[in-house]
Scaffold this motif. Structure first.
Motif, PDB file in Angstrom:
ATOM      1  N   ARG A  29      11.763 -10.178 -13.014  1.00 54.03           N
ATOM      2  CA  ARG A  29      11.238  -9.059 -13.776  1.00 54.03           C
ATOM      3  C   ARG A  29      11.592  -7.752 -13.069  1.00 54.03           C
ATOM      4  O   ARG A  29      11.473  -7.654 -11.843  1.00 54.03           O
ATOM      5  N   MET A  30      12.054  -6.759 -13.807  1.00 51.98           N
ATOM      6  CA  MET A  30      12.319  -5.457 -13.195  1.00 51.98           C
ATOM      7  C   MET A  30      11.009  -4.680 -13.115  1.00 51.98           C
ATOM      8  O   MET A  30      10.217  -4.712 -14.044  1.00 51.98           O
ATOM      9  N   VAL A  31      10.785  -4.019 -11.990  1.00 50.59           N
ATOM     10  CA  VAL A  31       9.562  -3.229 -11.856  1.00 50.59           C
ATOM     11  C   VAL A  31       9.891  -1.769 -12.177  1.00 50.59           C
ATOM     12  O   VAL A  31      10.840  -1.211 -11.627  1.00 50.59           O
ATOM     13  N   THR A  32       9.152  -1.187 -13.101  1.00 51.33           N
ATOM     14  CA  THR A  32       9.404   0.210 -13.470  1.00 51.33           C
ATOM     15  C   THR A  32       8.251   1.085 -13.011  1.00 51.33           C
ATOM     16  O   THR A  32       7.097   0.755 -13.250  1.00 51.33           O
ATOM     17  N   VAL A  33       8.590   2.163 -12.325  1.00 51.97           N
ATOM     18  CA  VAL A  33       7.549   3.089 -11.890  1.00 51.97           C
ATOM     19  C   VAL A  33       7.752   4.416 -12.605  1.00 51.97           C
ATOM     20  O   VAL A  33       8.798   5.043 -12.470  1.00 51.97           O
TER      21      VAL A  33
ATOM     22  N   ALA B 246       3.698  10.006 -13.674  1.00 51.68           N
ATOM     23  CA  ALA B 246       2.406   9.616 -14.221  1.00 51.68           C
ATOM     24  C   ALA B 246       1.373   9.404 -13.122  1.00 51.68           C
ATOM     25  O   ALA B 246       0.174   9.388 -13.390  1.00 51.68           O
ATOM     26  N   LEU B 247       1.836   9.226 -11.878  1.00 52.76           N
ATOM     27  CA  LEU B 247       0.893   8.904 -10.805  1.00 52.76           C
ATOM     28  C   LEU B 247       0.710  10.087  -9.850  1.00 52.76           C
ATOM     29  O   LEU B 247       1.692  10.650  -9.374  1.00 52.76           O
ATOM     30  N   PRO B 248      -0.539  10.443  -9.548  1.00 54.93           N
ATOM     31  CA  PRO B 248      -0.782  11.509  -8.583  1.00 54.93           C
ATOM     32  C   PRO B 248      -0.256  11.101  -7.201  1.00 54.93           C
ATOM     33  O   PRO B 248      -0.140   9.907  -6.915  1.00 54.93           O
ATOM     34  N   GLU B 249       0.041  12.121  -6.371  1.00 56.03           N
ATOM     35  CA  GLU B 249       0.727  11.909  -5.098  1.00 56.03           C
ATOM     36  C   GLU B 249       0.185  10.754  -4.258  1.00 56.03           C
ATOM     37  O   GLU B 249       0.912   9.831  -3.897  1.00 56.03           O
ATOM     38  N   HIS B 250      -1.136  10.763  -3.960  1.00 55.09           N
ATOM     39  CA  HIS B 250      -1.642   9.758  -3.019  1.00 55.09           C
ATOM     40  C   HIS B 250      -1.608   8.364  -3.636  1.00 55.09           C
ATOM     41  O   HIS B 250      -1.411   7.370  -2.955  1.00 55.09           O
ATOM     42  N   ILE B 251      -1.755   8.313  -4.947  1.00 58.12           N
ATOM     43  CA  ILE B 251      -1.721   6.994  -5.593  1.00 58.12           C
ATOM     44  C   ILE B 251      -0.283   6.466  -5.650  1.00 58.12           C
ATOM     45  O   ILE B 251      -0.024   5.300  -5.397  1.00 58.12           O
ATOM     46  N   LEU B 252       0.653   7.375  -5.936  1.00 56.83           N
ATOM     47  CA  LEU B 252       2.060   6.968  -6.009  1.00 56.83           C
ATOM     48  C   LEU B 252       2.471   6.279  -4.713  1.00 56.83           C
ATOM     49  O   LEU B 252       3.079   5.213  -4.714  1.00 56.83           O
ATOM     50  N   GLU B 253       2.087   6.902  -3.598  1.00 54.41           N
ATOM     51  CA  GLU B 253       2.481   6.355  -2.303  1.00 54.41           C
ATOM     52  C   GLU B 253       1.912   4.945  -2.095  1.00 54.41           C
ATOM     53  O   GLU B 253       2.638   4.018  -1.722  1.00 54.41           O
ATOM     54  N   SER B 254       0.619   4.773  -2.366  1.00 49.60           N
ATOM     55  CA  SER B 254       0.051   3.445  -2.115  1.00 49.60           C
ATOM     56  C   SER B 254       0.506   2.433  -3.160  1.00 49.60           C
ATOM     57  O   SER B 254       0.650   1.255  -2.872  1.00 49.60           O
TER      58      SER B 254
ATOM     59  N   GLY C 215       2.099  -0.017  -0.909  1.00 47.85           N
ATOM     60  CA  GLY C 215       0.955  -0.884  -0.636  1.00 47.85           C
ATOM     61  C   GLY C 215       0.130  -0.397   0.550  1.00 47.85           C
ATOM     62  O   GLY C 215       0.470   0.616   1.193  1.00 47.85           O
ATOM     63  N   TYR C 216      -0.964  -1.073   0.856  1.00 44.90           N
ATOM     64  CA  TYR C 216      -1.786  -0.704   2.018  1.00 44.90           C
ATOM     65  C   TYR C 216      -2.509  -1.918   2.564  1.00 44.90           C
ATOM     66  O   TYR C 216      -2.570  -2.968   1.923  1.00 44.90           O
ATOM     67  N   ARG C 217      -3.042  -1.726   3.766  1.00 46.11           N
ATOM     68  CA  ARG C 217      -3.842  -2.777   4.382  1.00 46.11           C
ATOM     69  C   ARG C 217      -5.311  -2.392   4.292  1.00 46.11           C
ATOM     70  O   ARG C 217      -5.647  -1.203   4.236  1.00 46.11           O
ATOM     71  N   LYS C 218      -6.123  -3.393   4.291  1.00 49.38           N
ATOM     72  CA  LYS C 218      -7.579  -3.191   4.243  1.00 49.38           C
ATOM     73  C   LYS C 218      -7.989  -2.189   5.316  1.00 49.38           C
ATOM     74  O   LYS C 218      -7.549  -2.292   6.466  1.00 49.38           O
ATOM     75  N   GLY C 219      -8.769  -1.217   4.949  1.00 49.17           N
ATOM     76  CA  GLY C 219      -9.277  -0.250   5.911  1.00 49.17           C
ATOM     77  C   GLY C 219      -8.329   0.901   6.193  1.00 49.17           C
ATOM     78  O   GLY C 219      -8.605   1.759   7.028  1.00 49.17           O
ATOM     79  N   ALA C 220      -7.183   0.955   5.518  1.00 49.40           N
ATOM     80  CA  ALA C 220      -6.205   2.028   5.765  1.00 49.40           C
ATOM     81  C   ALA C 220      -6.787   3.400   5.413  1.00 49.40           C
ATOM     82  O   ALA C 220      -6.452   4.415   6.013  1.00 49.40           O
ATOM     83  N   PHE C 221      -7.654   3.417   4.447  1.00 53.27           N
ATOM     84  CA  PHE C 221      -8.343   4.670   4.085  1.00 53.27           C
ATOM     85  C   PHE C 221      -9.659   4.285   3.416  1.00 53.27           C
ATOM     86  O   PHE C 221      -9.851   3.107   3.055  1.00 53.27           O
TER      87      PHE C 221
ATOM     88  N   LYS D 150      -3.364  -4.542  -0.283  1.00 59.70           N
ATOM     89  CA  LYS D 150      -2.705  -4.439  -1.584  1.00 59.70           C
ATOM     90  C   LYS D 150      -1.197  -4.376  -1.367  1.00 59.70           C
ATOM     91  O   LYS D 150      -0.710  -3.593  -0.570  1.00 59.70           O
ATOM     92  N   ASP D 151      -0.474  -5.258  -2.069  1.00 60.76           N
ATOM     93  CA  ASP D 151       0.989  -5.216  -1.993  1.00 60.76           C
ATOM     94  C   ASP D 151       1.494  -4.092  -2.883  1.00 60.76           C
ATOM     95  O   ASP D 151       0.987  -3.906  -3.981  1.00 60.76           O
ATOM     96  N   GLY D 152       2.476  -3.373  -2.406  1.00 63.88           N
ATOM     97  CA  GLY D 152       3.021  -2.290  -3.229  1.00 63.88           C
ATOM     98  C   GLY D 152       4.061  -2.806  -4.215  1.00 63.88           C
ATOM     99  O   GLY D 152       4.418  -3.980  -4.212  1.00 63.88           O
ATOM    100  N   LEU D 153       4.547  -1.876  -5.045  1.00 66.82           N
ATOM    101  CA  LEU D 153       5.527  -2.258  -6.069  1.00 66.82           C
ATOM    102  C   LEU D 153       6.872  -2.674  -5.474  1.00 66.82           C
ATOM    103  O   LEU D 153       7.580  -3.492  -6.025  1.00 66.82           O
ATOM    104  N   PHE D 154       7.208  -2.085  -4.295  1.00 68.52           N
ATOM    105  CA  PHE D 154       8.456  -2.490  -3.654  1.00 68.52           C
ATOM    106  C   PHE D 154       8.419  -3.960  -3.260  1.00 68.52           C
ATOM    107  O   PHE D 154       9.404  -4.675  -3.393  1.00 68.52           O
ATOM    108  N   LEU D 155       7.268  -4.391  -2.775  1.00 68.33           N
ATOM    109  CA  LEU D 155       7.140  -5.797  -2.399  1.00 68.33           C
ATOM    110  C   LEU D 155       7.166  -6.678  -3.652  1.00 68.33           C
ATOM    111  O   LEU D 155       7.768  -7.745  -3.662  1.00 68.33           O
ATOM    112  N   GLU D 156       6.550  -6.157  -4.708  1.00 65.55           N
ATOM    113  CA  GLU D 156       6.552  -6.906  -5.974  1.00 65.55           C
ATOM    114  C   GLU D 156       7.984  -7.071  -6.500  1.00 65.55           C
ATOM    115  O   GLU D 156       8.319  -8.070  -7.127  1.00 65.55           O
ATOM    116  N   ALA D 157       8.806  -6.060  -6.210  1.00 68.33           N
ATOM    117  CA  ALA D 157      10.188  -6.092  -6.712  1.00 68.33           C
ATOM    118  C   ALA D 157      11.137  -6.803  -5.747  1.00 68.33           C
ATOM    119  O   ALA D 157      12.342  -6.800  -5.960  1.00 68.33           O
TER     120      ALA D 157
END
Ligand SMILES: Nc1ncnc2c1ncn2[C@@H]1O[C@H](COP(=O)(O)OP(=O)(O)OP(=O)(O)O)[C@@H](O)[C@H]1O
Ligand SMILES: [Mg+2]
Length: 472
Positions: free
Chosen positions: A200-204, A208-216, A220-226, A233-240
């Motif tokens: 599946r191709m991942v489309t971003v 549509a996404l605000p700055e801080h959300i786009l980055e995560s 992705g992030y690790r528990k407790g990162a913020f 949470k795995d990011g879209l790059f990992l999903e792709a």
């Protein structure tokens, strides 16, 4: 003898049986091909229908059907078969005519073996090239069909050809083009034609996404990162990973995310927020934009080094104005699409309607044409779509209210969800157009007037293919 030539076939046609036998022997031996013979054009025709040769060598003067007539039939039957004409005394004129009709070569009897072997070799090469070319063309149209692109103009075919050639590599491709020109479709085609196509191709949708959300979202992030990150949470790059990611409308991403993206492209690794160890990823990156990235670089809004990384290969989608001759085909394609959707199989365009579509300027390109046909299918009360049924967003000469009344009356017959979508989309584009007309294309002022954030306003403009410069 070349192994490969064993599957090559030569048919010799002549009413002189001695000649036939002798020639067959020479060619089979010297060219290493399969040879069959026929004593007349009629028998040759029967044979060819089940045993398709690469090359036909034919006498020109034969009882029954002569060589010229036979040649005509052969060209119609399969134009990739190459013909060589044999001439006897006094038939040179006929041979010249045969060459004009598409015969490839001729030689005079009696002939030297070497010459004829040479001629057959060249003729086989020609057939091979013709057949390969035909296959390539078929593959291209299959690609085209599979990718959802409609159109035959040179400019579009060149673009599709480029897409087909870029697809198999892992190269980053930047897809540029005005709004509605098919950038996303091109990205899907690149992915589908690549070896990653089954994933599946991942489309971003970047803006549509605000700055801080786009980055995560991306990394992705690790528990407790913020605060609020209560699990990994795995990011879209990992999903792709192992597939393709499309960064749609890349021009709008904030500088901080641009820096991280540069790193992914350079190092092929991502670093989720809150994790120190980077993760290797195998992702093909495609990016699209309808903006002037060079101007953004000048203004310091886009990193030049990221631009160069993205711009390894660029595909620029043609505007509808550049592929005007494809408009009837595209219109017909969308007509079939929406006729099916709204269960209106009887509809057709009047020639005037098609002319009208070809003459019009389409600021929103193919998407706007698609919308116009969608509306026409809804509006049309008879079985023929006339110029009067074709409203477009860029229509300024029809009073807004009249369009709105006619259009909304049509929406009433649609299923609720679809009707709501249509009305909403119609409302939004009229609303934005109105605000931009009032502020003469000043987006900040228009957004303020509507009580919206500038970015949100711009996002809506893009979604509806509306450009501020059209109001200046
Ligand atoms: N050559 C084509 N044949 C058939 N449909 C096409 C063609 N080009 C574009 N389309 C259709 O036009 C619409 C717009 O295409 P797409 O969304 O890919 O454009 P875009 O350049 O990404 O637009 P935007 O700038 O608005 O994001 C889609 O519905 C797409 O399927
Ligand atoms: Mg798009």
């Amino acid at each position: 003898m070349d192994q490969h030539d064993l599957d090559k076939k030569v048919l010799i046609v002549d009413d002189e049986l001695d000649m036939l036998r002798m020639l067959a022997k020479v060619i089979a031996k010297k060219c290493g091909v399969e040879v069959e013979t026929a004593p007349s054009a009629h028998e040759a025709m029967v044979k060819i229908e089940s045993w398709i040769p690469d090359v036909v060598i034919t006498d020109i003067k034969m009882p029954g059907m002569d060589g010229l007539e036979f040649l005509e039939w052969l060209t119609r039957f399969d134009s990739t078969i190459t013909t060589i004409i044999m001439t006897g005394y006094g038939t040179i004129e006929m041979a010249v005519r045969a060459l004009k009709e598409g015969a490839y070569d001729f030689f005079e009897k009696p002939f030297e073996n070497e010459k004829i072997v040479h001629a057959v070799t060249r003729a086989m090469e020609r057939t091979r090239l013709l057949r390969e070319n035909l296959q390539l063309q078929q593959r291209l149209t299959e690609n085209q069909r599979a990718s959802g692109f409609v159109g035959k103009s040179r400019r579009l075919c060149q673009t599709l050809d480029l897409l087909a050639r870029l697809a198999p590599s892992n190269a980053t491709v930047l897809i540029r083009g005005e709004s509605g020109t098919g950038k996303e479709l091109a990205a899907r085609a690149l992915h589908a034609m690549s070896k990653r196509g089954r994933r599946r191709m991942v489309t971003v949708n970047c803006p549509a996404l605000p700055e801080h959300i786009l980055e995560s979202e991306l990394f992705g992030y690790r528990k407790g990162a913020f605060t609020g990150a209560d699990s990994d949470k795995d990011g879209l790059f990992l999903e792709a990973d192992g597939s393709t990611i499309l960064l749609d409308e890349i021009a709008d991403i904030p500088i901080s995310v641009q820096t991280k993206l540069l790193r992914v492209l350079q190092e092929k690794e991502i670093q989720p927020l809150g994790q120190t160890r980077p993760i290797k990823v195998d992702v093909r990156v495609l990016a699209s934009t309808n903006q002037d990235l060079e101007a953004k670089i000048e203004r310091g809004e886009f990193r030049e080094d990221l631009f160069y990384r993205l711009n390894v290969m660029t595909v620029t989608m043609p505007t509808l104005a550049e592929i005007v001759n494809d408009i009837p085909l595209l219109a017909q394609h969308f007509l079939e699409l929406y006729s099916k959707e709204y269960d209106r199989s009887d509809l057709e365009f009047t020639p005037e309607a098609l002319q009208c579509l070809m003459r019009r300027t389409w600021k929103g390109n193919i998407r706007e044409l698609q919308n116009a046909i969608n509306q026409a299918v809804l509006l049309c009360s008879g079985t023929r779509i006339t110029p009067g049924d074709l409203i477009s967003d860029s229509d300024v000469d029809i009073p807004g209210e009249a369009v709105a009344n006619r259009t909304q009356a049509c929406f009433l017959h649609l299923p609720y969800k679809k009707a709501k979508e249509e009305v909403l989309s119609y409302f939004t584009s009229s609303y934005l157009t109105n605000a931009l007309t009032a502020t003469r294309g000043n987006v900040s002022a228009a957004a303020r007037q509507c009580g919206m954030e500038r970015q949100a306003f711009q996002r809506l403009m893009r979604r509806h293919g509306i450009k501020s410069e059209d109001f200046r």
